[in-house]
Design a protein around this motif. Sequence first.
Motif, mmCIF file in Angstrom:
data_model
loop_
_atom_site.group_PDB
_atom_site.id
_atom_site.type_symbol
_atom_site.label_atom_id
_atom_site.label_comp_id
_atom_site.label_asym_id
_atom_site.label_seq_id
_atom_site.Cartn_x
_atom_site.Cartn_y
_atom_site.Cartn_z
ATOM 1 N N GLU A 71 37.836 41.463 37.373
ATOM 2 C CA GLU A 71 36.884 41.096 36.327
ATOM 3 C C GLU A 71 36.399 39.662 36.485
ATOM 4 O O GLU A 71 35.258 39.340 36.111
ATOM 5 C CB GLU A 71 37.518 41.287 34.951
ATOM 6 N N GLU A 72 37.249 38.805 37.040
ATOM 7 C CA GLU A 72 36.870 37.404 37.233
ATOM 8 C C GLU A 72 36.065 37.199 38.514
ATOM 9 O O GLU A 72 35.604 36.079 38.785
ATOM 10 C CB GLU A 72 38.122 36.527 37.270
ATOM 11 N N ALA A 129 47.303 35.080 34.635
ATOM 12 C CA ALA A 129 46.479 36.220 34.253
ATOM 13 C C ALA A 129 47.169 37.164 33.282
ATOM 14 O O ALA A 129 46.504 37.825 32.480
ATOM 15 C CB ALA A 129 46.067 37.004 35.507
#
Length: 273
Positions: A55-56, A126
């Motif tokens: 997602e990053e 994370a």
Amino acid sequence: MQALGEIDGWDVPFATAGVTRAAGTIATRGDSTRPLELASVSKPVAALATLVAAEEGVVDLDEPAGPPGATVRHLLSHASGLPFEGARPIAPPGRRRIYSNEGFLVLGSHLETCAEMSFAQYVREAVCTPLGIGLDPEGHPGAGMHASLEDVLALGRELLAPALVATETHAEMVAVQFPGLDGVLPQFGRFSPLDWGLGVELKGAKEPHWSGSLTSPATFGHFGGSGTFLWADPTRDLACAALTTRRFGDWAKEAWARLSDAVVREADAQSET
């Protein structure tokens, strides 16, 4: 929850177990703060970190990683062709479901390269820090982490109601990756197909199953060779975990299923009242 009393009869030096819903822990039994070896229950943690990285924009699930033709997605779903241990592939990517610790070792190295930090540090930033857990991610990315029952139940809540990743990403995590692949579930035998998501095993129609006979087909999670398990049943908003100090064996197949069925029966009965 009286069902957790099942662990009192287990022939193990130490055991702790608990049940949670997305909103919070229902009950625990035993010392829920003692860190223990997770073994392969490390894999869903590694998967969550990888999905955050996706997602990053740090990694792409479909970028090359591992053997020629394999991707991050193949590594996460035991479809890369790598064996349980060893760097030489034993099948082409996407051909068979071959349970592979090696695949997660490669995954960890790939994430380190892409993130320009150690795999353990990425997991801390994370997963651990956002969830407020003390899980220790050092060691083998797919088999070397340590955590307490409280940490693992927090992971169970994340699997039931994702906060680290988007709903769409979570849905992909629990969707069958490379449908139709046959394979062997360690210690349980061959399944056709052996469905797997991204870092989590999907119960589906498997019988027998380590999560018992009463958890729904939508149940997913992982068990570890150190005598650990975590399953999440989204149809019931229910997750159950157990950590022990006895290696996985025939004792666990019977004991885990019995505990899980007792938990489901009691949770269902409470929901009806």
